[in-house]
Design an enzyme around this catalytic site. Structure first.
Site, PDB file in Angstrom:
ATOM      1  N   GLU A 189       0.935   3.887   1.994  1.00 45.09           N
ATOM      2  CA  GLU A 189       1.495   4.319   3.270  1.00 45.09           C
ATOM      3  C   GLU A 189       2.764   3.524   3.612  1.00 45.09           C
ATOM      4  O   GLU A 189       3.746   4.085   4.086  1.00 45.09           O
ATOM      5  CB  GLU A 189       0.458   4.163   4.393  1.00 45.09           C
ATOM      6  CG  GLU A 189      -0.789   5.010   4.195  1.00 45.09           C
ATOM      7  CD  GLU A 189      -1.858   4.321   3.356  1.00 45.09           C
ATOM      8  OE1 GLU A 189      -3.008   4.782   3.393  1.00 45.09           O
ATOM      9  OE2 GLU A 189      -1.547   3.329   2.668  1.00 45.09           O
TER      10      GLU A 189
ATOM     11  N   HIS B 126       0.831  -1.198   0.000  1.00 51.58           N
ATOM     12  CA  HIS B 126       0.000   0.000   0.000  1.00 51.58           C
ATOM     13  C   HIS B 126       0.870   1.255   0.000  1.00 51.58           C
ATOM     14  O   HIS B 126       2.064   1.215   0.312  1.00 51.58           O
ATOM     15  CB  HIS B 126      -0.915   0.004   1.224  1.00 51.58           C
ATOM     16  CG  HIS B 126      -1.993  -1.040   1.161  1.00 51.58           C
ATOM     17  ND1 HIS B 126      -2.963  -1.164   2.121  1.00 51.58           N
ATOM     18  CD2 HIS B 126      -2.258  -2.001   0.242  1.00 51.58           C
ATOM     19  CE1 HIS B 126      -3.779  -2.159   1.805  1.00 51.58           C
ATOM     20  NE2 HIS B 126      -3.362  -2.685   0.671  1.00 51.58           N
TER      21      HIS B 126
ATOM     22  N   CYS C  84      -5.617   1.749   5.948  1.00 52.58           N
ATOM     23  CA  CYS C  84      -6.324   0.541   6.378  1.00 52.58           C
ATOM     24  C   CYS C  84      -5.929   0.134   7.797  1.00 52.58           C
ATOM     25  O   CYS C  84      -4.813   0.401   8.261  1.00 52.58           O
ATOM     26  CB  CYS C  84      -6.076  -0.600   5.393  1.00 52.58           C
ATOM     27  SG  CYS C  84      -4.389  -1.240   5.397  1.00 52.58           S
TER      28      CYS C  84
ATOM     29  N   CYS D 196      -1.921  -0.784   7.500  1.00 48.79           N
ATOM     30  CA  CYS D 196      -1.042   0.384   7.417  1.00 48.79           C
ATOM     31  C   CYS D 196      -0.974   1.129   8.750  1.00 48.79           C
ATOM     32  O   CYS D 196      -0.002   1.829   9.027  1.00 48.79           O
ATOM     33  CB  CYS D 196      -1.533   1.329   6.319  1.00 48.79           C
ATOM     34  SG  CYS D 196      -1.323   0.638   4.663  1.00 48.79           S
TER      35      CYS D 196
END
Length: 354
Positions: free
Chosen positions: A54, A52, A76, A85
């Protein structure tokens, strides 16, 4: 120079735009990390959706303590194929997190603030109207469990959609925009009738993205797709699906041997049938579908509210006797209001949302 929150959110969206349509079922998210008014890291969701944004942003630098993270979507908080994350945000001792939209995924929706607050991290939702439509497709995915559906048609100046000479209706610049639209969708949906007529490759042929070949779904209920088409050369380089209701025939065996994947459906006559097909496509792993077909098929989708966006490319040249499939000016009025501001060397581009 000290910047406001919207400035950094804007930077994050510019990053997210890069991978829109390339991240599978996960949304394309952009993030920037700021410390002492200086950008120290940035990232975007990787192609195919993982890692992801992040994680990519925070994993690039060791000195994150006390920094502020700006991201386009609520990070998330749930375990999936990767840890949440929120974990790395806590581990890296981020001071505050600002995000533009709450994640509609029920596993994360409005849960970040509570988790980070327990760890002394400030969070705030920064609402932005400018990017309101950026996650429209993702919100449709999560609400309906179907892909975001968009499509395109090309018109001559006299509103004809087929050139009898089998030549392009629009100019080179318009066709390049179509290739960019293909790039921003993870698959293309067409019909055997359209492909047999046009013998189109349905790939991206622009320098820089020419290696990208969106996967292809072809509706071919009676298995009439020609065997000597140009796109057959690309079967080994992308996934190509035939949507049919014919089971265990010699034809099915031949197409499988050529490399096609077969998707069986009972019928494709009602809105419910189309929704069922959309759900199958989404379940396979496609979140953004680009329709490239004839006018009849596009009209069916419009009439049954089975399409979300339609791009209309209108040429500045008439086809006259060389064209057919006339669209009445009356029916076009609701679609052709104000063109998108883009230089297409005489052609015009319109976008209609449904």
């Amino acid at each position: 120079m000290k910047r406001n929150h919207n400035y950094y959110i804007d930077l994050a969206f510019q990053l997210a735009e890069r991978n829109l349509g390339l991240t599978g079922l996960n949304p394309s998210v952009g993030s920037v990390l700021i410390k002492n008014n200086t950008l120290i890291s940035s990232g975007v969701t990787s192609k195919n959706g993982r890692p992801h944004s992040e994680f990519n942003t925070l994993n690039k630098t060791k000195n994150c303590s006390g920094a502020t993270l700006y991201t386009t979507l609520e990070p998330c908080t749930h375990y999936g194929k990767t840890p949440p994350c929120s974990n790395i945000i806590i581990q890296k001792k981020i001071k505050s997190v600002y995000y533009a939209f709450e994640d509609p995924d029920k596993r994360t929706f409005k849960k970040l603030k509570k988790i980070l607050k327990k760890n002394g991290i400030f969070t705030k939702l920064i609402k932005t109207k400018f990017y309101k439509k950026f996650y429209r497709g993702y919100f449709i995915n999560k609400k309906l469990n179907i892909p975001y559906i968009s499509g395109k048609i090309a018109l001559s100046r006299d509103n004809l959609t087929i050139n009898k000479k089998k030549e392009w209706i629009t100019n080179d610049l318009s066709r390049k925009v179509v290739h960019l639209l293909r790039y921003k969708h993870d698959c293309i949906l067409s019909t055997s009738k359209s492909i047999n007529y046009d013998n189109s490759l349905l790939n991206c042929r622009i320098d820089g993205i020419d290696k990208h070949k969106p996967d292809l779904f072809i509706i071919d209920l009676n298995l009439n797709l020609k065997k000597n088409l140009s796109l057959n050369k690309l079967i080994g380089k992308r996934k190509t699906y035939l949507v049919t209701n014919i089971i265990n025939s010699k034809k099915t065996y031949i197409y499988k041997k050529l490399g096609f994947k077969i998707i069986l459906i009972k019928s494709l006559e009602t809105k419910k049938d189309f929704i069922s097909l959309y759900k199958k496509i989404y379940k396979i792993g496609y979140s953004r579908v680009f329709i490239e077909s004839g006018l009849t098929f596009i009209n069916t989708l419009i009439e049954n509210k089975l399409i979300h966006d339609l791009y209309i490319f209108k040429s500045d040249k008439k086809l006259l006797r060389n064209g057919k499939n006339n669209i009445s000016s009356k029916s076009l009025k609701k679609f052709l209001s104000k063109p998108i501001t883009i230089n297409l060397n005489g052609d015009k581009l319109y976008k209609r949302e449904f």
